[in-house]
Design an enzyme around this catalytic site. Structure first.
Site, PDB file in Angstrom:
ATOM      1  N   ALA A 186      56.530  26.494 -37.760  1.00 26.19           N
ATOM      2  CA  ALA A 186      55.386  27.227 -36.450  1.00 26.19           C
ATOM      3  C   ALA A 186      54.243  27.127 -36.827  1.00 26.19           C
ATOM      4  O   ALA A 186      53.446  27.847 -37.834  1.00 26.19           O
ATOM      5  CB  ALA A 186      57.003  27.891 -36.070  1.00 26.19           C
ATOM      6  N   PHE A 187      53.236  27.101 -35.143  1.00 30.26           N
ATOM      7  CA  PHE A 187      52.502  27.940 -35.328  1.00 30.26           C
ATOM      8  C   PHE A 187      52.357  28.834 -34.562  1.00 30.26           C
ATOM      9  O   PHE A 187      52.720  28.501 -33.046  1.00 30.26           O
ATOM     10  CB  PHE A 187      51.326  26.670 -35.659  1.00 30.26           C
ATOM     11  CG  PHE A 187      51.116  26.216 -36.175  1.00 30.26           C
ATOM     12  CD1 PHE A 187      51.974  24.636 -37.159  1.00 30.26           C
ATOM     13  CD2 PHE A 187      50.064  25.960 -36.951  1.00 30.26           C
ATOM     14  CE1 PHE A 187      51.364  24.606 -37.952  1.00 30.26           C
ATOM     15  CE2 PHE A 187      49.342  25.437 -38.180  1.00 30.26           C
ATOM     16  CZ  PHE A 187      50.675  24.611 -38.674  1.00 30.26           C
ATOM     17  N   ASP A 188      52.747  30.073 -34.304  1.00 31.38           N
ATOM     18  CA  ASP A 188      53.656  30.828 -33.195  1.00 31.38           C
ATOM     19  C   ASP A 188      52.357  31.063 -32.392  1.00 31.38           C
ATOM     20  O   ASP A 188      52.811  31.290 -31.038  1.00 31.38           O
ATOM     21  CB  ASP A 188      54.448  31.643 -34.121  1.00 31.38           C
ATOM     22  CG  ASP A 188      55.644  31.853 -34.341  1.00 31.38           C
ATOM     23  OD1 ASP A 188      56.028  30.683 -34.141  1.00 31.38           O
ATOM     24  OD2 ASP A 188      55.514  32.300 -35.755  1.00 31.38           O
TER      25      ASP A 188
ATOM     26  N   VAL B 189      59.759  35.544 -30.095  1.00 28.60           N
ATOM     27  CA  VAL B 189      59.388  34.323 -29.701  1.00 28.60           C
ATOM     28  C   VAL B 189      60.841  33.498 -31.111  1.00 28.60           C
ATOM     29  O   VAL B 189      60.938  33.867 -31.573  1.00 28.60           O
ATOM     30  CB  VAL B 189      58.179  34.117 -31.946  1.00 28.60           C
ATOM     31  CG1 VAL B 189      57.905  31.783 -31.639  1.00 28.60           C
ATOM     32  CG2 VAL B 189      56.389  34.175 -31.391  1.00 28.60           C
TER      33      VAL B 189
ATOM     34  N   ASN C  23      63.795  33.388 -32.141  1.00 29.88           N
ATOM     35  CA  ASN C  23      65.053  34.054 -32.824  1.00 29.88           C
ATOM     36  C   ASN C  23      63.917  35.538 -32.876  1.00 29.88           C
ATOM     37  O   ASN C  23      64.655  36.776 -33.456  1.00 29.88           O
ATOM     38  CB  ASN C  23      65.551  33.534 -33.730  1.00 29.88           C
ATOM     39  CG  ASN C  23      64.714  32.968 -34.704  1.00 29.88           C
ATOM     40  OD1 ASN C  23      63.337  31.998 -34.538  1.00 29.88           O
ATOM     41  ND2 ASN C  23      64.564  32.875 -36.197  1.00 29.88           N
ATOM     42  N   TYR C  24      62.920  35.290 -33.051  1.00 28.97           N
ATOM     43  CA  TYR C  24      62.265  36.767 -34.188  1.00 28.97           C
ATOM     44  C   TYR C  24      61.286  37.454 -33.428  1.00 28.97           C
ATOM     45  O   TYR C  24      60.544  37.386 -32.058  1.00 28.97           O
ATOM     46  CB  TYR C  24      61.182  35.981 -35.206  1.00 28.97           C
ATOM     47  CG  TYR C  24      61.060  35.936 -36.431  1.00 28.97           C
ATOM     48  CD1 TYR C  24      62.306  35.559 -37.243  1.00 28.97           C
ATOM     49  CD2 TYR C  24      60.131  37.355 -37.249  1.00 28.97           C
ATOM     50  CE1 TYR C  24      62.388  35.956 -38.474  1.00 28.97           C
ATOM     51  CE2 TYR C  24      60.821  37.451 -38.645  1.00 28.97           C
ATOM     52  CZ  TYR C  24      61.453  36.679 -39.354  1.00 28.97           C
ATOM     53  OH  TYR C  24      61.451  36.843 -40.333  1.00 28.97           O
ATOM     54  N   GLU C  25      61.031  38.670 -33.317  1.00 28.26           N
ATOM     55  CA  GLU C  25      60.149  39.333 -32.153  1.00 28.26           C
ATOM     56  C   GLU C  25      58.462  40.343 -33.784  1.00 28.26           C
ATOM     57  O   GLU C  25      59.608  40.601 -35.033  1.00 28.26           O
ATOM     58  CB  GLU C  25      61.039  40.950 -32.189  1.00 28.26           C
ATOM     59  CG  GLU C  25      61.092  41.040 -30.944  1.00 28.26           C
ATOM     60  CD  GLU C  25      62.633  40.060 -30.424  1.00 28.26           C
ATOM     61  OE1 GLU C  25      63.430  39.301 -31.955  1.00 28.26           O
ATOM     62  OE2 GLU C  25      62.868  40.272 -29.212  1.00 28.26           O
TER      63      GLU C  25
ATOM     64  N   ASP D 236      35.823  39.492 -34.954  1.00 29.77           N
ATOM     65  CA  ASP D 236      34.145  39.425 -35.189  1.00 29.77           C
ATOM     66  C   ASP D 236      33.340  40.863 -35.420  1.00 29.77           C
ATOM     67  O   ASP D 236      34.063  41.862 -34.760  1.00 29.77           O
ATOM     68  CB  ASP D 236      34.914  38.884 -34.148  1.00 29.77           C
ATOM     69  CG  ASP D 236      33.135  38.611 -33.352  1.00 29.77           C
ATOM     70  OD1 ASP D 236      31.894  39.217 -33.688  1.00 29.77           O
ATOM     71  OD2 ASP D 236      32.528  38.105 -32.166  1.00 29.77           O
TER      72      ASP D 236
ATOM     73  N   ASP E 219      25.578  37.786 -37.040  1.00 26.70           N
ATOM     74  CA  ASP E 219      26.351  37.291 -36.689  1.00 26.70           C
ATOM     75  C   ASP E 219      27.792  37.449 -37.496  1.00 26.70           C
ATOM     76  O   ASP E 219      28.244  35.809 -36.897  1.00 26.70           O
ATOM     77  CB  ASP E 219      26.341  37.707 -34.982  1.00 26.70           C
ATOM     78  CG  ASP E 219      27.694  38.035 -33.939  1.00 26.70           C
ATOM     79  OD1 ASP E 219      29.177  38.444 -34.895  1.00 26.70           O
ATOM     80  OD2 ASP E 219      27.902  37.947 -33.009  1.00 26.70           O
TER      81      ASP E 219
HETATM   82 CU   LIG Z   1      60.617  36.419 -42.026  1.00 24.54          CU
END
Ligand SMILES: [Cu+2]
Length: 649
Positions: free
Chosen positions: A311-313, A393, A395-397, A455, A596
């Site tokens: 996954a790329f959440d 996301v 199943n996950y928080e 940044d 910068d």
């Molecule tokens: Cu995990």
């Protein structure tokens, strides 16, 4: 975004203009973006808006802005035609009511959307082929089935479906209406779906665990058999009888010596802009903009149920889109101020996430203390201002906390909680890539790599990042006991130098130094990135997973600031083949000296799953610090008074 108590700035009340050029888009601005593109660019109802966000104005413009100045507002949209699959990036002038650009993006897939996630579940549960296949497994109540849609990398998409917007699904089963679907995996059953056509491409019915284990995956108290809740917890209230000591004016937050602006977009979720510290009347910048730019979660189990789970959440789903409303007394405790967030659905219609960002002032134990045998004790309580949000996301928080301390430290803490993905197994089946967490149930190992985009702007003007390492001395005539410790600081001059890995044996850290600004000792002022929560990728260099996310191959990358360089794995990571972000930008090996600089810090959780992480996971915490190092001449918190009433000064 609106503040609950302050006057709304860009709000769902339909205010078309903003109070500050960095204020996130408001409801009317989302609507206007979609309307302009429908009117002038041929966008029809068959299109989806994957993402609409503010085009943040240039740093010079923002720095020169004064309240009341006229503001030019531009938005940027990624939209696509569901029928042709064509993807466009549009830039729209909200001020001029016109399309500035509308550019075709061949060969890419935009981020996924919540609408598609819900529509996939509904479409598959109605599909006769799915109904028939599940019936063969004895599953007939489709209201209790949940199809959880996942994206995947191009390398695992069957050849015949390449180029289409393709997702795969897990299948989960609720035992009753309000029970936890993730408690009951339908292992070996996956669907491939064309999300544009909303068409089932094929069902992979590869194996079945016929003899279901006697596992318990419920966490809601009424569903946990025999659960007796604790009765020995007394109330714990946090009150500020005289109110909070910070000010929220629109999206600008000031507290003690800190000042910052809170932003929000679909992808990074919460963003903190223009962070500065008022050092005895001198407003000193620390960072221009900090946020999370990507999260990569590879599951490290090559079995058919889990191999596609990379996954790329942030890039695929968006922390903003996944942000949830917070509730006083549950998610946040004390005298809280909230900010709402406004986002859009795939038709471009705005909606509000109420109480999306929670801002408490928190007690943090002791700031400093000394007990003198004659003078007695001097002790000060530490307080921090925290800006936080929660995302779900599937199943996950993930719970995100940026905290500002009285000694000039900035802390980033992330907590992972929610439900682990699990698989059932047959009796005696080995579990090489996970931990048994219940009867014949395992949770696969996985990693959560977060990429913080920092940044920095330490005291304004140019910054240079130094790698600092501690080295112990060898025994010599000058140091016969080999007791000396020296610090070696090495400037990182180019992007190749800027690719850095953590080294435990030298306690490597990175200092963001401003050589144009010195402290009272004549030393250049700096902020140190204290690297905690970092771990290696442990992926073969040939792994297609690592090819898509080369950023996780190092702890730190440093680049010169470029407004266009925002997504470390590329803008379009959904179905990507290679990382189009940092590896591409840094090819030219640009100078990162006295300029910068942007730091890309990779940290997170190397999740070796535990039985105690189920059926719902106690928050796993990880954090890192940005700590002043010679930025101040001495402890800047000497002026913090003793707490009134409770301890003497
Ligand atoms: Cu995990």
């Amino acid at each position: 975004m609106t503040t609950q108590e302050a006057t709304p700035t860009t709000s769902d009340k339909g205010t078309p203009s903003s109070a500050h050029p960095l204020d996130p888009l408001g409801a009317e601005e989302f609507r206007q973006t979609a309307a302009i593109l429908r009117r002038d660019a041929g966008v029809t109802d068959r299109w989806r808006f994957a993402a609409i966000e503010l085009v943040e104005p240039g740093k010079d413009l923002v720095a020169g802005f004064s309240a009341g100045d006229p503001i030019t507002r531009h938005s940027r949209a990624v939209c696509f035609d569901r029928d042709s699959g064509d993807v466009y990036i549009a830039v729209v002038s909200l001020t001029e009511d016109s399309v500035i650009s509308f550019d075709h993006q061949p060969g890419v897939q935009p981020n996924m959307t919540l609408d598609e996630w819900h529509e996939c579940d509904a479409a598959l549960r109605e599909d006769p082929r799915v109904i028939e296949a599940l019936a063969k497994r004895g599953i007939t109540d489709m209201d209790k089935v949940f199809m959880d849609t996942w994206t995947f990398g191009d390398f695992l998409i069957p050849e015949k479906y390449k180029g289409r917007r393709v997702c795969w699904t897990d299948t989960w089963l609720r035992t009753q209406e309000d029970s936890n679907p993730y408690a009951n995996p339908v292992n070996g059953f996956h669907c491939l779906i064309d999300v544009n056509a909303m068409e089932l491409l094929e069902i992979e019915d590869s194996f079945e665990i016929k003899d279901k284990p006697d596992s318990m995956g419920e966490y809601a108290p009424h569903l946990v058999p025999g659960l007796q809740q604790r009765t020995d917890i007394t109330p714990l209230e946090i009150t500020q009888p005289e109110g909070v000591s910070f000010t929220l004016n629109g999206n600008e937050l000031t507290w003690q010596n800190w000042r910052l602006r809170v932003g929000f977009n679909y992808r990074e979720g919460m963003v903190l802009h223009r962070i500065s510290y008022n050092d005895q009347g001198r407003e000193r910048p620390v960072a221009d903009r900090i946020s999370f730019a990507e999260m990569v979660v590879p599951y490290r189990d090559p079995s058919i149920d889990h191999v596609r789970r990379t996954a790329f959440d942030i890039g695929e789903w968006g922390l903003g889109f996944m942000t949830t409303s917070l509730e006083l007394g549950c998610d946040c405790l004390g005298e809280i101020r909230y900010l709402d967030a406004v986002l859009h659905d795939t038709a471009g219609e705005p909606y509000t996430i109420t109480n999306a960002i929670c801002i408490p002032e928190e007690d943090d134990r002791v700031l400093w203390k000394h007990v003198d045998s004659v003078a007695g004790a001097e002790v000060r309580r530490s307080r921090r201002l925290t800006v936080s949000c929660h995302v779900t996301v599937a199943n996950y928080e993930y719970l995100v906390y940026w905290s500002f301390y009285q000694d000039g430290t900035i802390e980033c803490e992330v907590r992972a909680t929610g439900i682990m993905v699990v698989s059932h197994i047959d009796e005696g089946q080995p579990v090489p890539h996970g931990t048994l967490v219940d009867q014949r149930t395992y949770a696969p190992f996985h990693q959560h790599f977060l990429v913080a985009r920092l940044d920095m702007n330490v005291d304004g003007g140019g910054n240079t990042v130094y790698m600092t390492e501690s080295r112990g001395a060898s025994v010599s005539d000058a140091d016969p006991y080999g007791i000396g410790l020296v610090l070696e600081s090495t400037p990182l001059k180019s992007e190749a130098d800027g690719r850095q890995d953590y080294r435990w044996e030298t306690q490597r850290t990175w200092k963001v130094v401003n050589e144009n600004s010195v402290n009272a000792m004549g030393t250049p002022v700096a902020y140190t990135l204290v690297p905690t929560g970092t771990f290696p990728a442990m992926l073969d260099p040939d792994s297609p997973v690592l090819k898509r996310s080369q950023v996780i191959g190092h702890t730190l990358w440093v680049t010169p600031y470029s407004a266009e360089e925002r997504w470390p794995c590329g803008e379009f990571v959904n179905q990507s083949i290679e990382d189009e972000g940092l590896p591409v930008w840094t090819k030219g090996n640009r100078s990162i000296e006295n300029t910068d600089v942007v730091l890309w810090y990779v940290f997170g959780i190397h999740h070796i799953t535990r039985p105690e992480d189920g059926p719902v996971m106690p928050s796993d915490k990880v954090s890192f610090l940005l700590k002043p190092f010679g930025f101040f001449d001495r402890n800047p918190a000497l002026d913090v008074p003793a707490s009134g009433g409770h301890c003497h000064s």
